[in-house]
Design a protein around this motif. Structure first.
Motif, mmCIF file in Angstrom:
data_model
loop_
_atom_site.group_PDB
_atom_site.id
_atom_site.type_symbol
_atom_site.label_atom_id
_atom_site.label_comp_id
_atom_site.label_asym_id
_atom_site.label_seq_id
_atom_site.Cartn_x
_atom_site.Cartn_y
_atom_site.Cartn_z
ATOM 1 N N UNK A 27 0.945 -1.217 0.138
ATOM 2 C CA UNK A 27 -0.055 0.056 0.062
ATOM 3 C C UNK A 27 0.812 1.289 -0.012
ATOM 4 N N UNK A 28 2.325 1.226 0.303
ATOM 5 C CA UNK A 28 3.081 2.347 0.590
ATOM 6 C C UNK A 28 3.534 2.750 -0.823
ATOM 7 N N UNK A 29 3.777 1.647 -1.701
ATOM 8 C CA UNK A 29 4.198 1.742 -2.842
ATOM 9 C C UNK A 29 3.417 2.599 -3.889
ATOM 10 N N UNK A 30 4.231 3.384 -4.896
ATOM 11 C CA UNK A 30 3.684 4.353 -5.697
ATOM 12 C C UNK A 30 3.173 3.301 -7.045
ATOM 13 N N UNK A 31 1.862 3.620 -7.166
ATOM 14 C CA UNK A 31 1.280 3.011 -8.343
ATOM 15 C C UNK A 31 0.953 3.697 -9.272
ATOM 16 N N UNK A 32 0.877 3.487 -10.754
ATOM 17 C CA UNK A 32 0.123 4.231 -11.695
ATOM 18 C C UNK A 32 -0.701 3.584 -12.506
ATOM 19 N N UNK A 33 -1.771 4.367 -13.312
ATOM 20 C CA UNK A 33 -2.472 3.659 -14.448
ATOM 21 C C UNK A 33 -2.423 4.767 -15.497
ATOM 22 N N UNK A 34 -2.416 4.227 -16.603
ATOM 23 C CA UNK A 34 -2.746 5.094 -17.918
ATOM 24 C C UNK A 34 -3.834 4.394 -18.573
ATOM 25 N N UNK A 35 -5.044 5.288 -18.908
ATOM 26 C CA UNK A 35 -6.222 4.794 -19.445
ATOM 27 C C UNK A 35 -6.525 5.822 -20.658
ATOM 28 N N UNK A 36 -7.321 5.151 -21.693
ATOM 29 C CA UNK A 36 -7.995 5.949 -22.887
ATOM 30 C C UNK A 36 -9.540 5.745 -22.767
ATOM 31 N N UNK A 37 -10.228 6.809 -23.019
ATOM 32 C CA UNK A 37 -11.589 6.607 -23.297
ATOM 33 C C UNK A 37 -12.314 7.585 -24.076
ATOM 34 N N UNK A 90 -1.536 13.558 -11.530
ATOM 35 C CA UNK A 90 -1.550 12.917 -12.879
ATOM 36 C C UNK A 90 -1.887 14.116 -13.681
ATOM 37 N N UNK A 91 -2.176 13.597 -14.930
ATOM 38 C CA UNK A 91 -2.483 14.582 -16.080
ATOM 39 C C UNK A 91 -3.598 13.994 -17.232
ATOM 40 N N UNK A 92 -4.627 14.969 -17.592
ATOM 41 C CA UNK A 92 -5.739 14.435 -18.275
ATOM 42 C C UNK A 92 -5.444 15.259 -19.436
ATOM 43 N N UNK A 93 -5.396 14.488 -20.631
ATOM 44 C CA UNK A 93 -5.494 15.129 -22.052
ATOM 45 C C UNK A 93 -6.750 14.798 -22.758
ATOM 46 N N UNK A 116 -7.140 10.768 -22.703
ATOM 47 C CA UNK A 116 -6.000 9.934 -21.991
ATOM 48 C C UNK A 116 -5.664 10.445 -20.816
ATOM 49 N N UNK A 117 -5.463 9.744 -19.972
ATOM 50 C CA UNK A 117 -5.143 10.145 -18.574
ATOM 51 C C UNK A 117 -3.968 9.142 -17.872
ATOM 52 N N UNK A 151 3.855 7.633 -23.944
ATOM 53 C CA UNK A 151 2.449 8.264 -23.413
ATOM 54 C C UNK A 151 2.676 9.126 -22.164
ATOM 55 N N UNK A 152 3.501 8.534 -21.163
ATOM 56 C CA UNK A 152 3.869 9.366 -19.875
ATOM 57 C C UNK A 152 4.737 10.814 -20.369
ATOM 58 N N UNK A 153 5.788 10.396 -21.285
ATOM 59 C CA UNK A 153 6.521 11.443 -21.624
ATOM 60 C C UNK A 153 5.690 12.445 -22.334
ATOM 61 N N UNK A 154 4.795 12.119 -23.176
ATOM 62 C CA UNK A 154 4.083 13.112 -23.982
ATOM 63 C C UNK A 154 3.268 13.785 -22.970
ATOM 64 N N UNK A 155 2.490 13.175 -22.039
ATOM 65 C CA UNK A 155 1.866 13.890 -20.952
ATOM 66 C C UNK A 155 2.419 14.798 -20.035
#
Length: 146
Positions: free
Chosen positions: A7-17, A46-49, A56-57, A131-135
């Motif tokens: 639970x202490x670790x950093x997690x990420x999600x990239x999604x498209x809708x 995070x970042x929303x595009x 894309x988030x 995608x992360x670099x782009x965002x």
């Protein structure tokens, strides 16, 4: 109280809708305001595009908060077809000082970068970290514009 390292670790999600409505600054401002409030409280950044019909988030933070937020986003009626492009763990935040940003076609365009049209923005074959670099570049550009 026990420590839970997972639970202490950093997690990420990239999604498209796909957005259900046209580009609407009032709707985007509402998304941005609610995201900033919710994400700050949950320890998420995070970042929303938005580009054409697509969102894309990239979101990062504690695993439990992240999954709760993703489940809430999945239920949002302003978009459909949410598809997770990548998820996992990170050592450090990519966007540590960015609660949530929103840009439309005024910033870098994924369609131009991928040499496709914004109506056919197909991201499942793109490297998620590209995608992360782009965002992150869009976040940086937006940060310096204000």
């Amino acid at each position: 109280m026990e420590d839970h390292p997972e639970e202490q670790m950093l997690h990420y999600v990239i999604y498209q809708s796909k957005a259900k409505g046209p580009v609407d600054p009032a709707v985007h401002n509402d998304i941005l305001q609610r995201s900033q409030e919710n994400n700050r409280a949950a320890g998420l950044t995070g970042f929303l595009h938005r580009e054409g019909r697509f969102f894309l988030q990239y979101i990062e933070g504690p695993k439990a908060s992240l999954h709760e937020t993703i489940n809430r986003i999945r239920q949002d009626k302003r978009h459909s077809g949410m598809r997770i492009l990548a998820e996992g763990q990170r050592d450090n935040r990519t966007l540590p000082d960015w609660q949530m940003g929103f840009v439309d076609n005024g910033q870098l365009s994924l369609a131009e970068l991928l040499e496709t049209s914004e109506d056919r923005l197909e991201l499942k074959t793109v490297d998620p970290f590209d995608l992360v670099v782009f965002l992150a570049a869009n976040a940086d550009g937006l940060r310096h514009r204000h």
